[in-house]
Design a protein around this motif. Structure first.
Motif, mmCIF file in Angstrom:
data_model
loop_
_atom_site.group_PDB
_atom_site.id
_atom_site.type_symbol
_atom_site.label_atom_id
_atom_site.label_comp_id
_atom_site.label_asym_id
_atom_site.label_seq_id
_atom_site.Cartn_x
_atom_site.Cartn_y
_atom_site.Cartn_z
ATOM 1 N N GLU A 1 33.226 19.559 40.242
ATOM 2 C CA GLU A 1 32.905 18.601 39.193
ATOM 3 C C GLU A 1 34.134 17.808 38.746
ATOM 4 N N GLN A 2 35.328 18.426 38.881
ATOM 5 C CA GLN A 2 36.546 17.699 38.548
ATOM 6 C C GLN A 2 36.805 16.591 39.569
ATOM 7 N N VAL A 3 36.561 16.911 40.838
ATOM 8 C CA VAL A 3 36.709 15.905 41.891
ATOM 9 C C VAL A 3 35.762 14.730 41.624
ATOM 10 N N GLU A 4 34.523 15.058 41.273
ATOM 11 C CA GLU A 4 33.528 14.011 41.031
ATOM 12 C C GLU A 4 33.909 13.153 39.826
ATOM 13 N N ARG A 5 34.424 13.785 38.765
ATOM 14 C CA ARG A 5 34.804 13.036 37.573
ATOM 15 C C ARG A 5 35.983 12.105 37.857
ATOM 16 N N LEU A 6 36.954 12.566 38.659
ATOM 17 C CA LEU A 6 38.066 11.702 39.036
ATOM 18 C C LEU A 6 37.566 10.507 39.832
ATOM 19 N N SER A 7 36.633 10.762 40.735
ATOM 20 C CA SER A 7 36.056 9.676 41.529
ATOM 21 C C SER A 7 35.317 8.685 40.638
ATOM 22 N N GLN A 8 34.565 9.196 39.657
ATOM 23 C CA GLN A 8 33.838 8.324 38.743
ATOM 24 C C GLN A 8 34.797 7.489 37.899
ATOM 25 N N LEU A 9 35.916 8.098 37.473
ATOM 26 C CA LEU A 9 36.916 7.359 36.706
ATOM 27 C C LEU A 9 37.538 6.267 37.564
ATOM 28 N N LEU A 10 37.849 6.609 38.803
ATOM 29 C CA LEU A 10 38.442 5.652 39.717
ATOM 30 C C LEU A 10 37.527 4.458 39.934
ATOM 31 N N ASN A 11 36.223 4.713 39.980
ATOM 32 C CA ASN A 11 35.260 3.667 40.293
ATOM 33 C C ASN A 11 34.701 2.969 39.060
ATOM 34 N N GLY A 12 35.177 3.370 37.852
ATOM 35 C CA GLY A 12 34.707 2.720 36.642
ATOM 36 C C GLY A 12 33.291 3.094 36.260
ATOM 37 N N GLU A 13 32.833 4.275 36.667
ATOM 38 C CA GLU A 13 31.458 4.672 36.413
ATOM 39 C C GLU A 13 31.294 5.484 35.133
ATOM 40 N N LEU A 14 32.410 5.759 34.435
ATOM 41 C CA LEU A 14 32.336 6.515 33.184
ATOM 42 C C LEU A 14 32.228 5.551 32.009
ATOM 43 N N SER A 15 31.584 6.003 30.945
ATOM 44 C CA SER A 15 31.558 5.214 29.722
ATOM 45 C C SER A 15 32.954 5.209 29.110
ATOM 46 N N ASP A 16 33.171 4.322 28.133
ATOM 47 C CA ASP A 16 34.485 4.262 27.482
ATOM 48 C C ASP A 16 34.865 5.604 26.873
ATOM 49 N N ALA A 17 33.890 6.258 26.223
ATOM 50 C CA ALA A 17 34.165 7.543 25.578
ATOM 51 C C ALA A 17 34.493 8.606 26.621
ATOM 52 N N GLU A 18 33.735 8.624 27.725
ATOM 53 C CA GLU A 18 33.986 9.605 28.787
ATOM 54 C C GLU A 18 35.339 9.359 29.444
ATOM 55 N N ALA A 19 35.675 8.088 29.642
ATOM 56 C CA ALA A 19 36.958 7.769 30.261
ATOM 57 C C ALA A 19 38.115 8.189 29.368
ATOM 58 N N GLU A 20 37.994 7.938 28.063
ATOM 59 C CA GLU A 20 39.064 8.328 27.144
ATOM 60 C C GLU A 20 39.217 9.844 27.104
ATOM 61 N N ALA A 21 38.094 10.560 27.131
ATOM 62 C CA ALA A 21 38.149 12.027 27.121
ATOM 63 C C ALA A 21 38.837 12.542 28.372
ATOM 64 N N LEU A 22 38.543 11.924 29.524
ATOM 65 C CA LEU A 22 39.163 12.367 30.768
ATOM 66 C C LEU A 22 40.650 12.019 30.784
ATOM 67 N N HIS A 23 41.018 10.860 30.236
ATOM 68 C CA HIS A 23 42.442 10.516 30.146
ATOM 69 C C HIS A 23 43.181 11.537 29.278
ATOM 70 N N ALA A 24 42.544 11.963 28.198
ATOM 71 C CA ALA A 24 43.171 12.977 27.336
ATOM 72 C C ALA A 24 43.333 14.287 28.100
ATOM 73 N N GLU A 25 42.325 14.649 28.889
ATOM 74 C CA GLU A 25 42.410 15.874 29.686
ATOM 75 C C GLU A 25 43.503 15.761 30.745
ATOM 76 N N LEU A 26 43.641 14.569 31.327
ATOM 77 C CA LEU A 26 44.706 14.350 32.306
ATOM 78 C C LEU A 26 46.078 14.584 31.680
ATOM 79 N N ALA A 27 46.236 14.126 30.446
ATOM 80 C CA ALA A 27 47.531 14.281 29.763
ATOM 81 C C ALA A 27 47.851 15.741 29.492
ATOM 82 N N ARG A 28 46.797 16.568 29.352
ATOM 83 C CA ARG A 28 47.019 17.978 29.032
ATOM 84 C C ARG A 28 47.066 18.877 30.264
ATOM 85 N N ASN A 29 46.575 18.385 31.380
ATOM 86 C CA ASN A 29 46.450 19.209 32.576
ATOM 87 C C ASN A 29 47.325 18.624 33.683
#
Length: 543
Positions: free
Chosen positions: A7-35
């Motif tokens: 699911e992490q692979v899929e979420r990165l792919s979705q972020l790369l392709n712009g398929e996440l909502s603004d809120a989902e993208a911001e949440a994933l960016h925050a997770e990237l900063a922590r992980n």
């Protein structure tokens, strides 16, 4: 290193392709900063994304999913991360292949660059990685030379070049992955590209034109502005017993322009206030003025021929015209005339007011470029570097927005490169719709009371936080802070007041968003690449 889950692979792919909502993208960016592991995967994926266009046609989606699941599964292999990353690249390639977009791939014999064009583009391959763009839009990935509308561009990286800017903006995400950064570049380019005859957007590397264009920025060459129509006398009431002069002699155009420019601040202000809400706003506003013989304004309306169809601007300009001291008319009792004003954006929220040519000037303008310096009250805000440094860099930011995370990385690198030469100051500006931003700012301020602000700032961006308590106890404990004092400071009204004072100052300065930099009084709103910030600082050091 931790193994990535499917699911992490899929979420990165979705972020790369712009398929996440603004809120989902911001949440994933925050997770990237922590992980760190996830961030490393993301960085590798970004670097590999540019190669995806040259991969063979993707296999069936079910096979790709099986590969992703199998390669991301824990195993004894020492390189599961790279396997999962390869699967993510395959997933992003599959996504690109299934889009129905007007993109053509131009294969060249030169291995220095890959070239892709929008449908309908006329591109001439002149050999040796030299291209002539007759019309349309081209994406260059590598090293190449492109000529377009008389401009020469040496590309060293990935860049989009177009002779049809408005059309290109509608299809940028057909040529490149629609990340948050790309969308931000598109938003910034909309007003600048509207009147352009050639434009460039640089995603990686740089492009050398008359000046160097860095990654994350764009360039545009505006079309030569057409002259505004001369004032025209539509009708006039003649004086008894007096032969009226020719229409062009009824009013002194030069005197008319000087009178309008005297109210330039008020008239430009009408446009600039609305420009804050719509950066694409601009055009011509033709007003119909009825003047008495002595120049008094009797009546004013807006002509339907105006291209600036914004009711707020129109009403405000008509009001400002009431204060203009028009020159007297020649040998008529009154006259109605048409008078055209041109409005365009200039700089960060500034404007250029263009008036009809009058013989005294080929292009009469009133410019308000808003480049005047602002004064930031530093107070006791956390700072590092000499107090008497020639350059002071102030960053207004918060801990939750994705662009602030990127700006923090730039800040850390700048602090290393300019150690001992530049003073860096941090100001809190938590946005109201980011629930965790203000608690984080208060925690940072509490750590500052024990002299550990910068360490706490780095940990806030780099490590997970405690969402339950909002006290960031884990970071405070890791830094060896006096926990009892820290918790008292977190709860103290004075700590919150310091955060609110920073935000209030940002509001007074007109800084609505974050991150926002102020370099020696010069505002730079939004995230900027490291190279851009270095050029700005170096220019100030040379003064």
């Amino acid at each position: 290193m931790d193994v990535l889950r499917p699911e992490q692979v899929e979420r990165l792919s979705q972020l790369l392709n712009g398929e996440l909502s603004d809120a989902e993208a911001e949440a994933l960016h925050a997770e990237l900063a922590r992980n760190p592991a996830l961030m490393q995967a993301w960085e590798r994926l970004l670097s590999l994304e540019q190669l995806s266009a040259s991969l063979p046609p993707p296999v069936d989606a079910s096979v790709v999913h099986a590969i992703a699941t199998r390669t991301a599964r824990p195993r004894r292999s020492r390189t599961p991360y790279f396997s999962a990353l390869a699967a993510a690249v395959l997933l992003s390639t599959l996504w690109f292949a299934r889009r129905d977009v007007p993109v053509e791939v131009t294969k060249t014999n030169d291995v220095t660059a890959a070239v892709r064009t929008l449908e309908g583009t006329e591109l001439v391959d002149e050999g040796d990685a030299h291209y002539r763009l007759v019309r349309g839009t081209v994406l260059v990935d590598g090293d190449a030379h492109v000529t377009a509308n008389g401009e020469n561009f040496d590309v060293h990286g990935r860049a989009l070049i177009t002779t049809e800017p408005s059309e290109a903006l509608a299809h940028v995400t057909d040529l490149v992955t629609p990340t948050n950064e790309v969308e931000d570049m598109i938003r910034d380019a909309k007003s600048q590209w509207a009147p352009a005859v050639v434009a460039v957007m640089v995603f990686t590397g740089s492009v050398q034109a008359a000046d160097k264009i860095h990654a994350g920025t764009s360039f545009s060459k505006p079309a030569k502005a057409k002259a505004l129509p001369a004032p025209e006398v539509l009708n006039a009431r003649v004086l008894e017993g007096v032969t009226p002069p020719p229409p062009m002699q009824v009013v002194n155009v030069s005197g008319l322009n000087k009178a309008v420019i005297a109210q330039g601040t008020a008239i430009s202000g009408c446009y600039e206030r609305e420009l804050k809400n719509d950066l694409t706003l601009g055009g011509e506003l033709t007003v119909l003025l009825t003047l008495a013989r002595d120049g008094r304004l009797l009546e004013s309306t807006v002509s339907p021929k105006s291209t600036l169809q914004h009711l707020g601007v129109q009403q405000c300009v008509l009001g400002a015209m009431q204060q203009v001291k028009f020159p007297p008319l020649k040998d008529v009792a009154s006259a109605q005339l048409s008078y055209t004003l041109g409005f365009s954006r200039r700089g960060e929220g500034g404007s250029e007011l263009t008036l009809p040519a009058d013989g005294d000037c080929d292009k009469c303008t009133y410019v308000n470029d808003r480049t005047e310096k602002v004064t930031v009250e530093l107070g006791t805000s956390p700072s590092i570097g000499p107090a008497d440094a020639k350059v002071t860099v102030v960053l207004f930011s918060e801990a939750e927005c994705s662009f602030c995370i990127q700006a923090h990385g730039v800040l850390r690198e700048l602090m290393k490169q300019y150690e001992g030469r530049v003073r860096f100051v941090y100001k809190h500006h938590p946005l109201a719709f980011h629930a965790g931003a203000r608690p984080a700012a208060i925690a940072l301020q509490a750590a500052a009371a024990q002299g550990r602000f910068w360490d706490m700032l780095n940990m806030t961006y780099d490590a997970p936080v405690s969402a339950e308590t909002g006290l960031y106890d884990a970071q405070a404990r890791a830094l060896g802070l006096d926990l009892q004092r820290y918790r008292r400071d977190v709860e103290a009204p004075a700590t919150a007041a310091a955060v609110d004072a920073d935000s209030a100052q940002a509001t007074r300065l007109g800084l609505k968003g974050v991150p926002a930099w102020v370099v020696n009084g010069r505002e730079i709103v939004g995230h900027r690449p490291l190279e851009v910030m270095r050029e700005t600082i170096d220019a100030e050091l040379k003064k």
